[in-house]
Design a protein around this motif. Structure first.
Motif, PDB file in Angstrom:
ATOM      1  N   HIS A   1      33.512  28.782  46.173  1.00  0.00           N
ATOM      2  CA  HIS A   1      34.062  28.216  44.940  1.00  0.00           C
ATOM      3  C   HIS A   1      34.903  29.280  44.245  1.00  0.00           C
ATOM      4  O   HIS A   1      34.876  30.454  44.611  1.00  0.00           O
ATOM      5  CB  HIS A   1      32.948  27.695  44.015  1.00  0.00           C
ATOM      6  N   ARG A   2      35.617  28.889  43.215  1.00  0.00           N
ATOM      7  CA  ARG A   2      36.644  29.739  42.625  1.00  0.00           C
ATOM      8  C   ARG A   2      36.114  31.064  42.089  1.00  0.00           C
ATOM      9  O   ARG A   2      36.766  32.097  42.219  1.00  0.00           O
ATOM     10  CB  ARG A   2      37.366  28.973  41.502  1.00  0.00           C
ATOM     11  N   HIS A   3      34.924  31.076  41.506  1.00  0.00           N
ATOM     12  CA  HIS A   3      34.398  32.291  40.889  1.00  0.00           C
ATOM     13  C   HIS A   3      33.263  32.911  41.714  1.00  0.00           C
ATOM     14  O   HIS A   3      32.449  33.671  41.177  1.00  0.00           O
ATOM     15  CB  HIS A   3      33.904  31.995  39.467  1.00  0.00           C
ATOM     16  N   GLN A   4      33.213  32.612  42.995  1.00  0.00           N
ATOM     17  CA  GLN A   4      32.129  33.124  43.832  1.00  0.00           C
ATOM     18  C   GLN A   4      32.100  34.658  43.844  1.00  0.00           C
ATOM     19  O   GLN A   4      31.037  35.271  43.648  1.00  0.00           O
ATOM     20  CB  GLN A   4      32.272  32.610  45.256  1.00  0.00           C
ATOM     21  N   LYS A   5      33.244  35.271  44.046  1.00  0.00           N
ATOM     22  CA  LYS A   5      33.293  36.735  44.109  1.00  0.00           C
ATOM     23  C   LYS A   5      32.877  37.351  42.790  1.00  0.00           C
ATOM     24  O   LYS A   5      32.114  38.329  42.754  1.00  0.00           O
ATOM     25  CB  LYS A   5      34.703  37.200  44.485  1.00  0.00           C
ATOM     26  N   GLU A   6      33.357  36.782  41.683  1.00  0.00           N
ATOM     27  CA  GLU A   6      33.018  37.317  40.360  1.00  0.00           C
ATOM     28  C   GLU A   6      31.510  37.194  40.084  1.00  0.00           C
ATOM     29  O   GLU A   6      30.902  38.109  39.505  1.00  0.00           O
ATOM     30  CB  GLU A   6      33.802  36.584  39.270  1.00  0.00           C
ATOM     31  N   LEU A   7      30.909  36.085  40.507  1.00  0.00           N
ATOM     32  CA  LEU A   7      29.479  35.884  40.301  1.00  0.00           C
ATOM     33  C   LEU A   7      28.659  36.890  41.101  1.00  0.00           C
ATOM     34  O   LEU A   7      27.673  37.450  40.604  1.00  0.00           O
ATOM     35  CB  LEU A   7      29.083  34.458  40.692  1.00  0.00           C
ATOM     36  N   ILE A   8      29.076  37.135  42.342  1.00  0.00           N
ATOM     37  CA  ILE A   8      28.363  38.099  43.180  1.00  0.00           C
ATOM     38  C   ILE A   8      28.485  39.503  42.602  1.00  0.00           C
ATOM     39  O   ILE A   8      27.503  40.255  42.528  1.00  0.00           O
ATOM     40  CB  ILE A   8      28.887  38.046  44.628  1.00  0.00           C
ATOM     41  N   ASN A   9      29.691  39.856  42.155  1.00  0.00           N
ATOM     42  CA  ASN A   9      29.885  41.161  41.522  1.00  0.00           C
ATOM     43  C   ASN A   9      28.995  41.311  40.283  1.00  0.00           C
ATOM     44  O   ASN A   9      28.381  42.354  40.060  1.00  0.00           O
ATOM     45  CB  ASN A   9      31.346  41.348  41.131  1.00  0.00           C
ATOM     46  N   ALA A  10      28.936  40.250  39.485  1.00  0.00           N
ATOM     47  CA  ALA A  10      28.136  40.289  38.261  1.00  0.00           C
ATOM     48  C   ALA A  10      26.647  40.433  38.580  1.00  0.00           C
ATOM     49  O   ALA A  10      25.918  41.166  37.898  1.00  0.00           O
ATOM     50  CB  ALA A  10      28.379  39.029  37.439  1.00  0.00           C
ATOM     51  N   LEU A  11      26.178  39.746  39.622  1.00  0.00           N
ATOM     52  CA  LEU A  11      24.778  39.861  40.016  1.00  0.00           C
ATOM     53  C   LEU A  11      24.437  41.273  40.455  1.00  0.00           C
ATOM     54  O   LEU A  11      23.391  41.832  40.093  1.00  0.00           O
ATOM     55  CB  LEU A  11      24.463  38.875  41.142  1.00  0.00           C
ATOM     56  N   LEU A  12      25.326  41.877  41.218  1.00  0.00           N
ATOM     57  CA  LEU A  12      25.085  43.241  41.674  1.00  0.00           C
ATOM     58  C   LEU A  12      25.130  44.233  40.510  1.00  0.00           C
ATOM     59  O   LEU A  12      24.343  45.178  40.458  1.00  0.00           O
ATOM     60  CB  LEU A  12      26.110  43.626  42.744  1.00  0.00           C
ATOM     61  N   GLN A  13      26.047  44.007  39.583  1.00  0.00           N
ATOM     62  CA  GLN A  13      26.098  44.874  38.407  1.00  0.00           C
ATOM     63  C   GLN A  13      24.827  44.743  37.584  1.00  0.00           C
ATOM     64  O   GLN A  13      24.294  45.739  37.087  1.00  0.00           O
ATOM     65  CB  GLN A  13      27.331  44.526  37.573  1.00  0.00           C
TER      66      GLN A  13
END
Length: 305
Positions: free
Chosen positions: A157-169
């Motif tokens: 989905h459109r924000h998949q990368k941003e969500l994964i980055n946020a989870l790791l942060q």
């Protein structure tokens, strides 16, 4: 994204063999069964990634940076890039889970990579790579694991990368908070001094073979050797020369533990001008010659058997 991060669930410490084939910007999938020989020891490898693994069941014995450790349920193993890894023994019912990041991706995602506190935690983890978590902390780790797994394996989905980055942060923040029961971390600083220091450490750790002159790193960072040493002293309490020697000696000990390499080959690989100079360098920093180091290691191995 799948080439930069992978979730790991293992029933064997076979990871120590698999990661030897690791290539930067990729993550190896590790899905092994417990049918492996629990007493088989593999050769030592140099990790090219950031690794966070939590033991769920069973026990294992590992060699990390030439030191022996046992990992048990609720123990968290943290390995930075360039860590030396070798598994020694492992229960056949050993199960662990976690994640693995390429070194370049880890640099981008660690929101505190420019802080002095990151250096303090890195230094602590080099000396204490296995942390014992309580039940609540273990459950929290598992929750992050499940969330990351669902986002990595779910429909794009459109924000998949941003969500994964946020989870790791978010995980990094949680981890830093958990570290406070082991070590008092200084406040996070984002200034030119800490930025330069961390750039130096990243350059030093990533280099192989490592240059031993402070001037080499100073020129790459566009500062004078004197200024770089002052920055290192300010941020770590050690001079640039001391830090360089510390990391060079890790490479020296790693290679001396590989019997298939002669001492002359090791000296050449590490860019020492002569075998004599290499011998003096090792004796100055270890207190014994390369030959004596290998003889001592051989004696220790015989006694262990």
């Amino acid at each position: 994204m799948e080439k930069e991060i992978e979730l790991i669930r293992m029933s064997s410490i076979e990871i120590m063999e698999k990661v030897a084939a690791y290539k930067d910007e990729e993550i190896i999938r590790m899905n092994q069964t417990s049918e492996q020989n629990g007493n088989k020891s593999t050769s030592m490898i140099r990790a090219g990634f950031f690794l966070a693994i939590l033991c769920q069941k069973g026990t294992a014995s590992l060699s990390i940076n030439n030191q022996s450790y046992d990992i048990r349920p609720n123990d968290l193993l943290i390995c930075h890039p360039q860590t030396l890894l070798k598994h020694e023994t492992v229960d056949k019912d050993f199960i662990c889970y976690g994640f693995c990041l390429s070194s370049e991706y880890a640099k981008r995602i660690f929101v505190m990579s420019s802080s002095t506190s990151n250096w303090c935690s890195r230094l602590y983890l080099e000396q204490h790579p296995i942390l014992s978590l309580n039940e609540e902390e273990s459950q929290l780790f598992y929750q992050y694991y499940n969330l990351l797994y669902s986002k990595l394996t779910g429909a794009p989905h459109r924000h998949q990368k941003e969500l994964i980055n946020a989870l790791l942060q978010a995980f990094i923040y949680e981890f830093q908070d958990a570290m406070e029961k082991y070590i008092q971390l200084p406040p996070t600083n984002f200034n030119s001094s800490s930025n330069l220091f961390n750039a130096f450490i990243e350059l030093l750790v990533a280099s192989y073979p490592k240059e031993r002159a402070v001037s080499y790193y100073a020129s790459r960072l566009f500062v004078t050797p004197k200024y770089l040493s002052a920055i290192c002293k300010e941020n770590s309490g050690e001079t640039a020369s001391d830090l360089i020697t510390s990391y060079v000696m890790k490479d020296v000990e790693y290679l001396l533990r590989r019997p298939e390499k002669s001492i002359k080959e090791i000296a050449n690989e590490l860019n020492f001008a002569t075998l004599s100079f290499f011998g003096k360098y090792v004796k100055r920093n270890l207190g014994i010659s390369p030959k004596e180091y290998r003889e001592k290691l051989s004696q220790q191995n015989e006694e262990a058997q």
